[in-house]
Enzyme design. Structure first.
Site, PDB file in Angstrom:
ATOM      1  N   CYS A   1      53.635  47.790  63.931  1.00 17.60           N
ATOM      2  CA  CYS A   1      53.304  47.039  64.945  1.00 17.60           C
ATOM      3  C   CYS A   1      52.013  46.797  65.548  1.00 17.60           C
ATOM      4  O   CYS A   1      51.257  46.375  64.546  1.00 17.60           O
ATOM      5  CB  CYS A   1      54.067  47.561  66.518  1.00 17.60           C
ATOM      6  SG  CYS A   1      54.061  46.605  68.001  1.00 17.60           S
TER       7      CYS A   1
ATOM      8  N   ASP B   1      63.345  40.597  65.375  1.00 19.42           N
ATOM      9  CA  ASP B   1      62.192  41.190  65.887  1.00 19.42           C
ATOM     10  C   ASP B   1      61.847  40.000  67.214  1.00 19.42           C
ATOM     11  O   ASP B   1      61.108  38.867  66.661  1.00 19.42           O
ATOM     12  CB  ASP B   1      61.327  41.417  64.912  1.00 19.42           C
ATOM     13  CG  ASP B   1      60.268  42.331  65.623  1.00 19.42           C
ATOM     14  OD1 ASP B   1      60.023  42.188  66.742  1.00 19.42           O
ATOM     15  OD2 ASP B   1      59.277  42.914  64.868  1.00 19.42           O
TER      16      ASP B   1
ATOM     17  N   HIS C   1      62.725  45.028  66.332  1.00 22.93           N
ATOM     18  CA  HIS C   1      61.664  45.747  66.191  1.00 22.93           C
ATOM     19  C   HIS C   1      61.652  47.154  66.164  1.00 22.93           C
ATOM     20  O   HIS C   1      60.838  47.723  65.363  1.00 22.93           O
ATOM     21  CB  HIS C   1      60.669  45.174  67.476  1.00 22.93           C
ATOM     22  CG  HIS C   1      59.132  45.561  67.234  1.00 22.93           C
ATOM     23  ND1 HIS C   1      58.423  44.899  66.358  1.00 22.93           N
ATOM     24  CD2 HIS C   1      58.564  46.580  67.924  1.00 22.93           C
ATOM     25  CE1 HIS C   1      57.333  45.428  66.433  1.00 22.93           C
ATOM     26  NE2 HIS C   1      57.108  46.311  67.622  1.00 22.93           N
TER      27      HIS C   1
END
Lengths: 343, 106
Positions: free
Chosen positions: A136, A289, A318
């Site tokens: 991320c 995501d 995600h």
């Protein structure tokens, strides 16, 4: 004659939930044995090692700055770190800790330059090189670092990492909205409170709480599912406030000016040009995501200078795709193979 | 019961997908984003002004303000990091054959 097996339903799930609530069981997370090899300001570096390592090059995990590291160690059987160690990898992982009020002045250079640089040098101390995985925002931090300081990096794996902020969906729209001013936000709070950021993530899918409730009713009778659900909920509600100066730079230079893609971002005074990344690169993105759309992650592969590069697009969201049961059979082995082949 | 539940779930999934898509579109429109951003900024400016007023009043008495203390602590942390950088360089200079990298600090 055998009776057909009755599939458990919402009633059994409710019973399981009530029974768990009565026992007040807390999910156990971050339990893979490790030693802390470095502490500086609020961050620390942990080392997870098998009894006999099978691979020479260690792996450095750079988690998101605003989430706890233990999403990568979410309990027995759900832990990427535990699994990697079982495969014979030596793993290092950064724990960013909790910023104090004074850390509002920390910049990207401090965090994504000095701290990450130290972590890379520590991980690479024994063998001269380390693989780097960024997840991320940790992926953006790792990518910018590797682009500006390639020394000691054997390969880069960007896991659901936003790179092209022109394609970063509703979050990009929000941060570019006229009227959204960074100065007053940072002035008012210092560190940007995680609750404020969590609210904006919830805005991405307002129906998510209802979906979670239904899936709980549907599956809570399954102990393994319930344990995993509770662990990920614990993680999802245990976030980290964003150091103010770093947040302002992140939103201004990346979300608004998209400098990483335009080649105008820098770390510790060195330009972070993606074309300067020549080590093997793997970018992994997820179809569902909604925090980091595939289009925001994909450009890394188009822009790096590496010959050995690959984009993998997996099903899932995600977080779910990284910690689900399916990850153990598909995603994690793909990652391990990437590193094993480049050991 | 099981069949009824499965049917309900299918209906819920359809509703959720449609609603989420619709809400995403609504949330992405400037008509929603702009007033939200303006309101948030206004609240932040008010809070920042109130904090500044309190800080000025505190400083009038010659007392160290919260912001002074935060700055000092930050400088101390920066200083610590610089010392660690120096230690790393010194250790590298004294052991040039080893791969660079700090020794552990637990």
């Amino acid at each position: 004659m055998n009776q057909p097996v009755k599939k458990p339903g919402p009633l059994e799930s409710l019973t399981a939930l009530l029974s768990r609530a009565a026992r007040r069981v807390e999910p156990v997370v971050g339990q893979t044995p490790h030693e802390v090899v470095w502490r500086e300001n609020k961050w620390k570096l942990m080392r997870f090692a098998p009894a006999v390592p099978k691979y020479r090059t260690p792996i450095l995990l750079v988690p998101s700055l605003i989430n706890r590291w233990y999403v990568l160690d979410l309990g027995r059987g759900r832990s990427l770190i535990e699994w990697l160690v079982a495969q014979g990898h030596v793993v290092y992982c950064i724990d960013w800790g909790t910023p104090g009020d004074e850390d509002r002045y920390l910049t990207w250079d401090d965090i994504g330059g000095s701290y990450v640089g130290r972590a890379v040098r520590l991980a690479a101390r024994e063998t001269g090189k380390t693989h780097v995985l960024g997840y991320c925002l940790g992926g953006t931090i790792a990518t910018a670092y590797v682009a500006s300081h390639p020394e000691g990096v054997a390969s880069l794996l960007a896991l659901a990492a936003p790179i092209d902020f022109d394609r970063a969906g509703i979050m990009a729209l929000w941060t570019r909205t006229p009227g959204f001013e960074l100065g007053p936000l940072v002035d008012a709070f210092g560190n940007v409170p995680w609750r404020l950021m969590q609210a904006s993530f919830k805005m991405l899918r307002p129906t998510l709480p209802a979906t979670k409730a239904v899936s709980l009713l549907d599956r809570a009778w399954d102990d393994e599912f319930l344990e995993s659900f509770m662990a990920s909920e614990k993680w999802g509600n245990d976030n980290i406030s964003f150091p103010g100066a770093c947040y302002a730079q992140y939103i201004q230079e990346l979300y608004r000016e998209n400098r990483l893609v335009h080649g105008t971002f820098s770390v510790l005074g060195k330009p972070a040009k993606l074309s300067a990344i020549t080590c093997p690169v793997l970018a992994i993105a997820f179809v569902h995501d909604n925090i980091v759309p595939v289009d925001a992650a994909r450009p890394l592969i188009d822009l790096v200078g590496s010959r050995d590069k690959q984009l993998v697009v997996e099903n899932g969201g995600h977080v779910g795709a990284v910690i689900s049961r399916k990850a153990v059979t598909r995603l994690w082995p793909a990652m391990s193979t990437f590193w094993a082949q480049r050991d | 019961m099981s069949k009824l539940w499965d049917t309900w779930k299918t209906g819920f999934a359809t509703w959720e997908a449609t609603t989420a898509q619709y809400l995403e579109k609504v949330m992405s429109t400037p008509a929603v984003l702009q007033p939200a951003a303006t309101m948030m900024t206004a609240v932040m400016k008010t809070k920042a002004k109130a904090d500044r007023a309190m800080t000025s009043w505190w400083a009038l008495w010659g007392l160290s303000t919260r912001s002074d203390q935060e700055r000092s602590l930050h400088k101390l942390n920066q200083l610590e990091s610089k010392i660690l950088d120096l230690q790393e360089v010194i250790s590298q200079l004294s052991q040039p054959s080893r791969p660079s990298g700090p020794s552990t600090r637990k």
